[in-house]
Scaffold this motif. Sequence first.
Motif, short mmCIF file in Angstrom:
data_model
loop_
_atom_site.label_atom_id
_atom_site.label_comp_id
_atom_site.label_asym_id
_atom_site.label_seq_id
_atom_site.Cartn_x
_atom_site.Cartn_y
_atom_site.Cartn_z
N TRP A 67 -20.97 -10.50 -15.06
CA TRP A 67 -19.80 -10.38 -15.93
C TRP A 67 -19.05 -9.10 -15.61
O TRP A 67 -17.81 -9.09 -15.56
N VAL A 70 -17.05 -9.61 -12.43
CA VAL A 70 -15.86 -10.44 -12.67
C VAL A 70 -14.76 -9.62 -13.33
O VAL A 70 -13.59 -9.72 -12.96
N ASP A 74 -11.35 -9.00 -11.33
CA ASP A 74 -10.22 -9.67 -11.97
C ASP A 74 -9.64 -10.79 -11.11
O ASP A 74 -8.51 -10.70 -10.63
#
Length: 84
Positions: A67, A70, A74
């Motif tokens: 996460w 990510v 972006d």
Amino acid sequence: MSRRGAEPAEARPLFGGCWSCRLLSGAGLLLAALWVYRGPRGALRSGAPPSMAAIAQITLAAGLGAWAIVILADPVGRRRRPEP
């Protein structure tokens, strides 16, 4: 009668394109992943067999790390469809 549902959604950048917001939250999530991973890793280094809780913590740490990557990368809205 309007057909709003038929229009494709416009891709917006994550966090509105704010680089400092992405960096702060991504780094925080990455540090949280390392902190969660550190707990069961210490028990496994001592030679103890892995328990289900340790495996769950390592899986959670991997999810937090993914996460964070990510958020830092972006990928939302970067890929464009080729024009016909």
